[in-house]
Design an enzyme around this catalytic site. Structure first.
Site, mmCIF file in Angstrom:
data_model
loop_
_atom_site.group_PDB
_atom_site.id
_atom_site.type_symbol
_atom_site.label_atom_id
_atom_site.label_comp_id
_atom_site.label_asym_id
_atom_site.label_seq_id
_atom_site.Cartn_x
_atom_site.Cartn_y
_atom_site.Cartn_z
ATOM 1 N N ASN A 99 44.794 33.768 28.468
ATOM 2 C CA ASN A 99 43.613 33.894 29.296
ATOM 3 C C ASN A 99 43.409 32.412 29.990
ATOM 4 O O ASN A 99 43.639 31.393 29.233
ATOM 5 C CB ASN A 99 42.253 34.079 28.329
ATOM 6 N N TYR A 158 32.718 42.385 30.190
ATOM 7 C CA TYR A 158 32.600 41.206 30.552
ATOM 8 C C TYR A 158 31.449 41.253 31.970
ATOM 9 O O TYR A 158 30.892 40.258 32.437
ATOM 10 C CB TYR A 158 34.007 40.513 31.260
#
Length: 421
Positions: free
Chosen positions: A144, A241
């Site tokens: 990420n 998210y």
């Protein structure tokens, strides 16, 4: 067949090994190389991996090494799962934005930018070594922020595809609610990494998303932290998210009153490493399911199998836009279903995206382009510009204050930042 894992000392690695064991017929590995500079963790995880394979009767060998050149040599695929700065840096990412009233998260907002700045240069250095030592290998990036890191790899000419477990997680959850095998479901998954929506769920060719929302809206909404009424009104299932956008102020309030996720994960990792050190433990611990990355191994095996086996299968991956979303640049990286062959991934056609979603996708994609510029070239002004462009920040005083905090907290990882007072 050899697979190399950069960041092999991660507590995630036994999740991968478990998947390799269960899916051995699809991916007949003979050698797994774990690469990590942390000798202690690498030793514990390497021994755990060997015990798991032996217990299951899997023939693959495990090599553990700190040498990147030697570790990737001869690999057909290299999986990247590294965390520059470890959980300590993640804890900073998740806390410093709160000082300015902004969400603290490791892939979204200012924390996500901090991680990108630390990570992109390291990943690009690793990729150059892979290009020299294993020029035919595919790089599967799970590091990420996946979208930004994958774009950096592709822009530098590497054979790379980004991977996330959000889509496969939704597929499995929908299948459980419907009482059907996951293989019967295909998703209308669209967006950017960690900014996606499920706009359809096809069961044997028929869209059952309206049924899922009507019959299981509360069950779907609960883990996402948003009201079921919002899902039904929008007619989609957003990734978790999206809560940072749809309930930003509420999330900030919550984050200020409880330990960071990094602190929770650090405790979990200590417990997992103790388990890995126990020679009687020969299977993946149940605690690992709480670590995150559910179904990560299934997604990785499916992608690697498609790439190396030239199977012409559809996977949800992070890939060049190439016109799939006409409101984005062709070289943007998006997360959508794509046809995966030995030649790489090509996005499937995407139905026109509703303005409510397209606008946010375009906004965050513009931020990601600026974030990558800051990661590649440095400079406090580039950092502030990227933050100003982020929809969760977007105010000049916040962008400058956050940039100052970010640079100060990351000087040890950013050579260019050391020249700023």
């Amino acid at each position: 067949m050899k697979l190399a894992i950069v960041g092999g000392g991660s507590t995630y690695t036994p999740e991968l090994i478990d998947g390799f064991i269960r899916l051995r017929d699809a991916l007949p590995l003979t050698e797994i190389t774990l690469i990590d500079p942390d000798a202690e963790r690498l030793g514990l995880v390497g021994d755990m991996a060997r015990r798991m394979l032996a217990h299951a009767g899997h023939p693959a060998t495990v090599e553990a090494t700190a040498s990147l050149d030697g570790g990737v040599a001869g690999a057909q695929a290299v999986l990247l799962q590294l965390r520059v700065g470890g959980q300590a840096a993640r804890n900073v990412d998740e806390t410093f934005p709160l000082e300015c009233g902004c969400v603290g998260q490791e892939t979204t907002g200012a924390g996500g930018l901090a991680k990108a700045l630390r990570t992109v240069p390291v990943v690009l250095d690793i990729a150059e070594t892979i290009r020299r030592s294993a020029p035919e290998a595919w790089i599967v990036n799970f590091t990420n922020p996946v979208g930004i890191v994958t774009k950096a790899l592709l822009d530098a000419g590497h054979r790379a595809i980004g991977l996330c477990n959000v889509a496969i997680g939704f597929q499995r959850r929908f299948a459980a609610l419907l009482g059907v095998p996951p293989t019967r479901l295909t998703l209308g998954h669209v967006g950017l990494n960690h900014l996606t929506w499920e706009r359809s769920v096809h069961l044997d060719g028929r869209d059952v998303l309206p049924r899922l929302l009507a019959e299981h809206g509360e069950q779907l909404a609960g883990p996402l932290g948003v009201p079921a009424g919002l899902l039904r009104r929008l007619g989609v299932v957003p990734s978790y998210y999206l809560r940072f956008f749809y309930a930003h102020d509420l999330v900030v309030e919550e984050q200020r009153t409880k330990p960071s996720r990094a602190a929770e994960v650090a405790e979990m990792e200590s417990a997992l490493l103790e388990m890995y050190a126990d020679p009687s433990v020969t299977t993946k611990p149940e605690l690992l399911d709480q670590r995150g990355g559910a179904y990560y191994s299934e997604a990785a095996v499916a992608l690697i199998t498609s790439l190396l086996g030239d199977r012409d299968e559809v996977q949800v991956v992070n890939v060049r836009n190439g016109g799939a979303l006409p409101f984005l640049a062709d070289d943007a990286v998006i997360e959508v279903p794509a046809t995966v062959t030995a030649g790489g991934a090509v996005p499937l056609p995407v139905d026109p995206v509703e303005p409510m979603f397209a606008g946010l996708i375009a906004h965050v994609s513009a931020y990601e382009a600026l974030a990558l510029e800051a990661a590649l070239h440095g400079g406090a002004d580039r950092v502030a510009d990227a933050l100003l462009a982020h929809p969760l920040i977007g105010q000049y005083h916040l962008s400058r204050d956050l940039a100052d905090l970010l640079v100060d907290a990351n000087r040890g990882h950013l050579p260019w930042a050391r020249v700023y007072g």
